[in-house]
Write an enzyme that holds these catalytic residues in place. Structure first.
Site, PDB file in Angstrom:
ATOM      1  N   ARG A  16      -5.356  -5.427 -10.368  1.00  0.00           N
ATOM      2  CA  ARG A  16      -4.499  -6.550 -10.776  1.00  0.00           C
ATOM      3  C   ARG A  16      -5.246  -7.869 -10.687  1.00  0.00           C
ATOM      4  O   ARG A  16      -5.245  -8.676 -11.627  1.00  0.00           O
ATOM      5  CB  ARG A  16      -3.245  -6.627  -9.899  1.00  0.00           C
ATOM      6  CG  ARG A  16      -2.465  -7.926 -10.123  1.00  0.00           C
ATOM      7  CD  ARG A  16      -1.424  -8.179  -9.076  1.00  0.00           C
ATOM      8  NE  ARG A  16      -1.896  -8.142  -7.710  1.00  0.00           N
ATOM      9  CZ  ARG A  16      -2.384  -9.187  -7.039  1.00  0.00           C
ATOM     10  NH1 ARG A  16      -2.517 -10.361  -7.618  1.00  0.00           N
ATOM     11  NH2 ARG A  16      -2.762  -9.061  -5.772  1.00  0.00           N
ATOM     12  N   ARG A  17      -5.895  -8.116  -9.549  1.00  0.00           N
ATOM     13  CA  ARG A  17      -6.631  -9.370  -9.390  1.00  0.00           C
ATOM     14  C   ARG A  17      -7.759  -9.478 -10.405  1.00  0.00           C
ATOM     15  O   ARG A  17      -8.016 -10.560 -10.949  1.00  0.00           O
ATOM     16  CB  ARG A  17      -7.174  -9.477  -7.964  1.00  0.00           C
ATOM     17  CG  ARG A  17      -6.091  -9.732  -6.915  1.00  0.00           C
ATOM     18  CD  ARG A  17      -6.636  -9.622  -5.522  1.00  0.00           C
ATOM     19  NE  ARG A  17      -5.619  -9.921  -4.506  1.00  0.00           N
ATOM     20  CZ  ARG A  17      -5.620  -9.440  -3.279  1.00  0.00           C
ATOM     21  NH1 ARG A  17      -6.598  -8.623  -2.890  1.00  0.00           N
ATOM     22  NH2 ARG A  17      -4.651  -9.765  -2.424  1.00  0.00           N
ATOM     23  N   ASP A  21       0.814  -1.220   0.000  1.00  0.00           N
ATOM     24  CA  ASP A  21       0.000   0.000   0.000  1.00  0.00           C
ATOM     25  C   ASP A  21       0.841   1.261   0.000  1.00  0.00           C
ATOM     26  O   ASP A  21       0.302   2.370  -0.025  1.00  0.00           O
ATOM     27  CB  ASP A  21      -0.921   0.030   1.226  1.00  0.00           C
ATOM     28  CG  ASP A  21      -1.942  -1.086   1.224  1.00  0.00           C
ATOM     29  OD1 ASP A  21      -2.331  -1.525   0.124  1.00  0.00           O
ATOM     30  OD2 ASP A  21      -2.343  -1.522   2.317  1.00  0.00           O
ATOM     31  N   ARG A  68     -15.668  -9.208   3.638  1.00  0.00           N
ATOM     32  CA  ARG A  68     -15.575  -9.843   2.323  1.00  0.00           C
ATOM     33  C   ARG A  68     -15.918 -11.327   2.402  1.00  0.00           C
ATOM     34  O   ARG A  68     -16.656 -11.851   1.568  1.00  0.00           O
ATOM     35  CB  ARG A  68     -14.173  -9.634   1.746  1.00  0.00           C
ATOM     36  CG  ARG A  68     -13.852  -8.170   1.497  1.00  0.00           C
ATOM     37  CD  ARG A  68     -12.471  -7.962   0.919  1.00  0.00           C
ATOM     38  NE  ARG A  68     -12.154  -6.538   0.851  1.00  0.00           N
ATOM     39  CZ  ARG A  68     -11.402  -5.979  -0.090  1.00  0.00           C
ATOM     40  NH1 ARG A  68     -10.881  -6.720  -1.052  1.00  0.00           N
ATOM     41  NH2 ARG A  68     -11.153  -4.676  -0.077  1.00  0.00           N
ATOM     42  N   ARG A 102     -15.259  -3.363  -1.432  1.00  0.00           N
ATOM     43  CA  ARG A 102     -14.430  -2.770  -0.381  1.00  0.00           C
ATOM     44  C   ARG A 102     -14.801  -3.456   0.922  1.00  0.00           C
ATOM     45  O   ARG A 102     -15.717  -4.257   0.990  1.00  0.00           O
ATOM     46  CB  ARG A 102     -14.701  -1.262  -0.258  1.00  0.00           C
ATOM     47  CG  ARG A 102     -14.238  -0.421  -1.428  1.00  0.00           C
ATOM     48  CD  ARG A 102     -12.717  -0.365  -1.565  1.00  0.00           C
ATOM     49  NE  ARG A 102     -12.066  -0.026  -0.304  1.00  0.00           N
ATOM     50  CZ  ARG A 102     -11.875   1.216   0.148  1.00  0.00           C
ATOM     51  NH1 ARG A 102     -12.330   2.235  -0.550  1.00  0.00           N
ATOM     52  NH2 ARG A 102     -11.245   1.442   1.278  1.00  0.00           N
ATOM     53  N   CYS A 141       0.513   1.666  -6.766  1.00  0.00           N
ATOM     54  CA  CYS A 141       0.267   0.393  -6.087  1.00  0.00           C
ATOM     55  C   CYS A 141      -1.091  -0.216  -6.441  1.00  0.00           C
ATOM     56  O   CYS A 141      -1.381  -1.334  -6.048  1.00  0.00           O
ATOM     57  CB  CYS A 141       0.395   0.568  -4.572  1.00  0.00           C
ATOM     58  SG  CYS A 141      -0.676   1.811  -3.855  1.00  0.00           S
TER      59      CYS A 141
END
Length: 317
Positions: A127-128, A80, A151, A145, A241
């Site tokens: 990215r994922r 991060d 999650r 989020r 990032c």
């Protein structure tokens, strides 16, 4: 120094990983240690990470608190942390890195191959998302989020079929054993530069002897070198990032290996580069030189392969 104040984000994960570091600092320094929770913009905003304002949304408030003298060190998740130097601050230590892999946590024992067509998979990482779509373009990748428990609860409640989370975070929260997840191997699924690693940041001024000794004691030179190599690629590309870039560095048989992959946001294109460098020794100075060398070659390959044409980044000279 009779009291060492350690700043951290206030999330359960941040507090868990900071508590572990604070305990190590206390043991190594012989000082009393206090944890100072700090709220960041990234914690309070519900915007998608990709549109939240770039790098540093979880780091700025911690850094401001450190510069203001409200704490003596701060603990960041390295993935991060922006790559640019922050005036007045420096990285004081890189503890031994945890597992850098991602984990697919799915309902019903599904894995990435067996998830049904149209399955809803949650992630807040560009990215994922790109990696998921590159392997399974039939999936419905949902931007989410929230903390790890939130999650996972969306999968348990049936709102999502799966989420992708960092193995290091699940481990630090003691959730790995309770989650029936599929580890995504780094050779096929490189993760964010610095994932699994922590950064202990301090002010540029010379720290108290007890704190300085503690930072030396908890620093792990191999982790420091591999994280530097991965993050040097980010710095060279100025990708940030949250960019769709995966990287994996490792030291094996005296060589520093680095592989990095840049994805298009929709996962339809990617470019990959791998190189190795031989440090003259395992001193941090020589490891740093090797990390810079191998990352420069990887970055040049990525650019030559057209990475800047399909991934959002600004290239430096």
């Amino acid at each position: 120094m009779s009291l060492i104040r350690v700043g951290t984000r206030g999330s359960a994960l941040a507090l868990a990983q900071t508590t572990a570091i604070a305990n190590r600092i206390a043991t190594a320094s012989g000082s009393e240690v206090s944890i100072i929770p700090i709220t960041t913009h990234g914690d309070t905003s519900r915007e998608p990470l990709s549109t939240l304002g770039g790098t540093g949304v979880f780091a700025s408030a911690l850094r401001e608190s450190l510069l203001a003298g409200e704490c003596d060190v701060v603990v960041h998740s390295f993935k991060d942390l922006p790559t640019a130097e922050y005036p007045g601050l420096r990285i004081g230590a890189t503890p031994k890195r945890a597992d850098a892999r991602d984990v697919l946590c799915a309902r019903g024992g599904f894995n990435l191959t067996t998830l049904p067509v149209g399955a809803r998979v949650g992630t807040g990482s560009p990215r994922r998302k790109a990696q998921l779509l590159s392997l399974r373009p039939d999936l419905d990748v949902v931007d989410i989020r929230g903390n790890v428990d939130t999650r996972l609860s969306r999968v348990a409640e049936g709102d999502l079929d799966a989420v992708v989370l960092a193995a290091a975070g699940l481990s630090r929260l003691a959730l790995l054993e309770s989650v029936d997840g599929e580890y995504l191997e780094l050779s096929d699924w490189p993760t964010a530069p610095g994932q699994g690693a922590l950064a202990i940041e301090v002010r540029d001024e010379r720290p108290d002897r007890a704190l300085a000794g503690a930072l030396t004691a908890i620093n792990h030179s191999t982790s420091q070198a591999t994280v530097m190599a991965e993050r040097f690629v980010l710095a060279r590309l100025e990708a940030g990032c949250a960019a769709p870039i995966g990287a994996m560095a490792a030291i094996d048989d005296g060589l520093l290996f680095l592989t990095a992959t840049v994805y298009s946001p929709d996962g339809t294109r990617s470019v990959v580069s791998s190189h190795a460098a031989t440090p003259d020794s395992h001193s941090i100075a020589h490891l740093t030189d090797a990390a810079q060398d191998v990352s420069d070659r990887v970055s040049r390959d990525l650019l030559a392969g057209g990475a800047a044409d399909f991934a959002p980044m600004k290239v430096t000279s």
